[in-house]
Design a protein around this motif. Structure first.
Motif: not given
Length: 338
Positions: A304-311, A6-11, A289-297, A277-282
């Protein structure tokens, strides 16, 4: 790991990000936000869908309040590196001895190793981020003592110090501060007026207080992560940024492809991987999901971009114990059920 098909949908083509007005879209999200807001002192949430526009809300704080975006900023640092590479001012194969000749194995570590967390430069966190500002050079000094924890290119370890090194390199190549480069190259062109580059010893007056388990955290200078977590922002701005990144409006289409063409399993998980610089998860439920997470104190964040929903969805919380990913999934389920 091989990139998902599904990454072939990018850009991807970005629709209008004007405020959403269709109640069939906004009402389920408002109801979900009501439920999510019970779990954190404050939240910033946003969802964009082609044809529907952009919905966003802030709960528990004044509209426009900012939250720590934490490691989502690593994607911005990666984008700066790709821009400079496109201009011919550096190459991903450049070794670090060009800038840091005194670091152990710097003649073997490349910029690409830093981007992909495969450099071997790794400093374990001894405690949550706290207290006054600590410059990146303090971390670089520790690297000089420890050296790489594995031979460059032979393993994977999520490395904040690696992205701090990239930040200093962009400064040397671009001839200005990291903050100035980020503002001029990404934030200003995209009109991300609600995103703020954190500065040492200068608290962001629009940033809400961080919490852990509902309790406020002590004084923290959130500029310490530098290029590994450089900005405070809102979910609305993160959705605008992520939409532009995945539409190749920040980098070239070829560079966007490079950001996801080689994927390394994260923390031994078969369903989560890191590119440049990009995370990809299923994940069961959300799907790809093509995404990035973050956490700090005191904060969590996710976009995230959710490919199935195009959100494109972003969530930011000011409680380290309230995962932004859970809020993203709640918003997704609300739309799927509507």
């Amino acid at each position: 790991m091989s990139p998902p098909a599904w990454l072939d949908q990018l850009p991807r083509t970005v629709g209008s990000l004007s405020p959403a007005t269709d109640t069939a879209f906004t009402d389920p999200l408002d109801a979900a936000a009501d439920a999510i807001s019970a779990h954190a002192p404050a939240l910033s949430l946003a969802v964009a869908r082609p044809g529907s526009g952009l919905w966003s809300t802030t709960r528990g704080a004044p509209e426009g309040s900012r939250f720590a975006a934490a490691s989502i900023g690593k994607s911005m640092t990666a984008a700066l590196v790709f821009q400079l590479a496109h201009e011919g001012r550096l190459q991903l194969g450049d070794t670090l001895d060009r800038w840091f000749p005194d670091l152990p194995s710097s003649h073997l570590v490349t910029l690409d190793h830093l981007l992909t967390h495969t450099s071997g430069y790794f400093l374990p966190a001894s405690s949550p981020l706290s207290g006054p500002y600590m410059p990146p050079e303090d971390h670089f000094a520790r690297l000089r003592d420890t050296g790489p924890v594995f031979c460059p290119g032979t393993n994977w370890a999520y490395s904040n110090v690696g992205y701090q090194l990239l930040g200093r390199i962009t400064e040397a190549v671009d001839g200005r501060s990291y903050a100035a480069s980020l503002q001029a190259r990404i934030l200003a062109p995209l009109g991300l007026d609600a995103t703020h580059v954190l500065q040492a010893d200068t608290p962001d007056p629009m940033m809400v207080a961080g919490h852990v388990g509902g309790e406020p955290v002590g004084p923290v200078d959130y500029a310490t992560p530098f290029a590994a977590g450089p900005v405070s922002s809102t979910a609305g701005d993160l959705v605008r940024y992520w939409s532009a990144l995945l539409a190749a409006r920040i980098t070239s289409p070829a560079a966007l492809g490079q950001m996801t063409e080689t994927l390394y399993p994260m923390f031994g998980q078969a369903n989560a991987a890191y590119g440049r610089g990009i995370q990809v998860s299923r994940i069961d439920g959300p799907g790809l999901l093509v995404h990035h997470s973050g956490g700090v104190t005191g904060f969590t964040a996710g976009v995230a971009w959710l490919a199935e929903d195009d959100l494109v969805i972003a969530a930011m919380t000011n409680d380290r114990n309230v995962p932004a990913e859970a809020a993203i999934w709640s918003l997704t389920r609300a739309l799927r059920a509507s």
